[in-house]
Scaffold this motif. Structure first.
Motif, PDB file in Angstrom:
ATOM      1  N   TYR B  33       2.481  -2.038  -5.415  1.00  0.00           N
ATOM      2  CA  TYR B  33       1.916  -1.103  -4.421  1.00  0.00           C
ATOM      3  C   TYR B  33       2.318  -1.694  -2.964  1.00  0.00           C
ATOM      4  O   TYR B  33       2.173  -3.085  -2.905  1.00  0.00           O
ATOM      5  CB  TYR B  33       0.270  -1.173  -4.564  1.00  0.00           C
ATOM      6  N   TYR B  35       0.253  -1.580   0.550  1.00  0.00           N
ATOM      7  CA  TYR B  35      -0.947  -0.852   1.489  1.00  0.00           C
ATOM      8  C   TYR B  35      -0.921  -1.462   2.712  1.00  0.00           C
ATOM      9  O   TYR B  35      -0.190  -2.568   3.104  1.00  0.00           O
ATOM     10  CB  TYR B  35      -2.339  -1.697   0.979  1.00  0.00           C
ATOM     11  N   GLN B  37      -3.568  -2.603   6.035  1.00  0.00           N
ATOM     12  CA  GLN B  37      -4.909  -2.983   6.308  1.00  0.00           C
ATOM     13  C   GLN B  37      -5.131  -2.854   7.735  1.00  0.00           C
ATOM     14  O   GLN B  37      -4.571  -3.532   8.627  1.00  0.00           O
ATOM     15  CB  GLN B  37      -5.255  -4.175   5.641  1.00  0.00           C
ATOM     16  N   GLY B  42     -10.354  -0.402   5.636  1.00  0.00           N
ATOM     17  CA  GLY B  42      -9.905  -0.967   4.184  1.00  0.00           C
ATOM     18  C   GLY B  42      -8.573  -0.875   4.128  1.00  0.00           C
ATOM     19  O   GLY B  42      -7.843  -1.012   4.847  1.00  0.00           O
ATOM     20  N   LEU B  43      -8.230  -0.911   2.732  1.00  0.00           N
ATOM     21  CA  LEU B  43      -6.791  -0.733   2.168  1.00  0.00           C
ATOM     22  C   LEU B  43      -6.522   0.615   1.969  1.00  0.00           C
ATOM     23  O   LEU B  43      -6.850   1.386   1.254  1.00  0.00           O
ATOM     24  CB  LEU B  43      -6.780  -1.627   1.057  1.00  0.00           C
ATOM     25  N   LEU B  45      -3.110   2.969   0.681  1.00  0.00           N
ATOM     26  CA  LEU B  45      -2.065   2.856  -0.220  1.00  0.00           C
ATOM     27  C   LEU B  45      -0.955   3.690   0.625  1.00  0.00           C
ATOM     28  O   LEU B  45      -0.983   4.850   1.192  1.00  0.00           O
ATOM     29  CB  LEU B  45      -2.329   3.406  -1.445  1.00  0.00           C
ATOM     30  N   TYR B  48       3.797   3.711  -3.895  1.00  0.00           N
ATOM     31  CA  TYR B  48       3.736   2.622  -4.892  1.00  0.00           C
ATOM     32  C   TYR B  48       4.792   3.018  -6.097  1.00  0.00           C
ATOM     33  O   TYR B  48       5.380   3.940  -5.676  1.00  0.00           O
ATOM     34  CB  TYR B  48       2.403   2.911  -5.723  1.00  0.00           C
ATOM     35  N   PHE B  90      -0.159  -5.448   3.076  1.00  0.00           N
ATOM     36  CA  PHE B  90      -0.097  -6.251   1.580  1.00  0.00           C
ATOM     37  C   PHE B  90       0.695  -5.415   0.462  1.00  0.00           C
ATOM     38  O   PHE B  90       0.700  -4.283   0.267  1.00  0.00           O
ATOM     39  CB  PHE B  90      -1.616  -6.194   1.334  1.00  0.00           C
ATOM     40  N   ARG B  94       0.620  -5.153 -10.558  1.00  0.00           N
ATOM     41  CA  ARG B  94      -0.282  -5.161 -11.971  1.00  0.00           C
ATOM     42  C   ARG B  94       0.400  -4.872 -12.984  1.00  0.00           C
ATOM     43  O   ARG B  94       1.363  -3.977 -12.919  1.00  0.00           O
ATOM     44  CB  ARG B  94      -1.588  -4.710 -11.632  1.00  0.00           C
ATOM     45  N   GLN B 105      -5.176  -6.255  -9.647  1.00  0.00           N
ATOM     46  CA  GLN B 105      -3.997  -6.360  -8.966  1.00  0.00           C
ATOM     47  C   GLN B 105      -4.005  -7.844  -8.359  1.00  0.00           C
ATOM     48  O   GLN B 105      -4.952  -8.379  -8.298  1.00  0.00           O
ATOM     49  CB  GLN B 105      -3.903  -5.244  -7.577  1.00  0.00           C
ATOM     50  N   PHE B 107      -2.383  -9.771  -5.381  1.00  0.00           N
ATOM     51  CA  PHE B 107      -1.610  -9.569  -3.889  1.00  0.00           C
ATOM     52  C   PHE B 107      -1.051 -10.618  -3.322  1.00  0.00           C
ATOM     53  O   PHE B 107      -1.212 -11.806  -3.585  1.00  0.00           O
ATOM     54  CB  PHE B 107      -3.192  -9.204  -3.066  1.00  0.00           C
ATOM     55  N   GLY B 108       0.151 -10.087  -2.386  1.00  0.00           N
ATOM     56  CA  GLY B 108       0.461 -11.200  -1.694  1.00  0.00           C
ATOM     57  C   GLY B 108      -0.236 -11.493  -0.707  1.00  0.00           C
ATOM     58  O   GLY B 108      -1.305 -11.071  -0.360  1.00  0.00           O
ATOM     59  N   ASP B 109       0.190 -12.574   0.301  1.00  0.00           N
ATOM     60  CA  ASP B 109      -0.386 -13.113   1.602  1.00  0.00           C
ATOM     61  C   ASP B 109      -0.410 -12.081   2.699  1.00  0.00           C
ATOM     62  O   ASP B 109      -1.021 -12.329   3.530  1.00  0.00           O
ATOM     63  CB  ASP B 109      -0.140 -14.437   1.687  1.00  0.00           C
TER      64      ASP B 109
END
Lengths: 115, 116
Positions: B33, B35, B37, B42-43, B45, B48, B90, B94, B105, B107-109
């Protein structure tokens, strides 16, 4: 359609106070999964807990506890004796069962714990 | 134990420039995915993928393209960057098959992208 509401945009507490973060969800599925994630000031997103719709037992992990109530469609998160390190944005998320690909996130609650 | 790795971590672009964000995961996850932010939002999408060679639009796909040529990589492209695309991006992955469906999920940094 699934929906997650985190009505508290920001909560400010003093260290050692207990605090509850609310999460209310909507779904038509009988099988679904609920999640909480933490995003500290450093920015990464960290998974905290997953709960499926058939397990309403509350869960406790140290100072963290989660209260899942299907009757009120809520999955609330309580931090006992909060600490400065708990300061973060917390996200609640919902994923419907049956192989749903896309979790729905709430907008997050920013928790600020003052020393 | 890399998990999900995003590159670059920071980037500043000028309006109209193009770039590609790379996401790599080493957990053999099917689902990936992207995203964005933004404050108070929020996050959200963007796009994906449910497997190698497949992609689908999320909530806010306009202005972005993606590709998943290899299972472990998911690329996000900005063809002509606009200031409205200034955000933190981000990537997440998953597992998604059978008994491992609906796993959390990873997540990357994040990638902090500024468009001037």
């Amino acid at each position: 359609a699934q929906k997650v509401t985190q009505a508290q945009t920001e909560i400010s507490v003093v260290e050692k106070e207990d605090v509850t973060l609310d999460c209310v969800y909507e779904t038509r599925d009988t099988t679904y999964y609920l999640f909480w994630y933490k995003q500290p000031p450093s920015g990464e997103l960290v998974f905290l807990i997953r709960r499926n719709s058939f397990d309403e037992q509350n869960e406790i992990s140290g100072r963290y506890s989660w209260n899942f109530q299907k009757s009120t469609s809520s999955f609330n998160f309580t931090i006992t004796a909060s600490q400065v390190v708990d300061s973060a944005v917390y996200f609640c998320a919902l994923s419907e069962g049956g192989g749903s690909y896309i979790p729905t996130f709430g907008r997050g609650t920013s928790l600020i714990v003052h020393p | 134990n890399a998990g999900v790795t995003q590159t670059p971590k920071f980037r500043v672009l000028k309006t109209g420039q193009s770039m590609t964000l790379l996401c790599a995961q080493d957990m053999n996850h099917e689902y990936m995915y992207w995203y964005r932010q933004d404050p108070g939002m929020g996050l959200r999408l963007i796009h994906y993928s449910v497997g190698e060679g497949t992609t689908a639009k999320g909530e806010v796909p306009d202005g972005y393209n993606v590709s998943r040529l290899k299972k472990q990589n998911f690329l996000l492209g900005l063809e002509s960057a606009a200031p409205s695309q200034t955000s933190v991006y981000f990537c997440a992955s998953r597992s998604g098959t059978g008994m491992y469906s609906n796993q959390p999920q990873h997540f990357g940094d994040g990638t902090r992208l500024s468009i001037l």
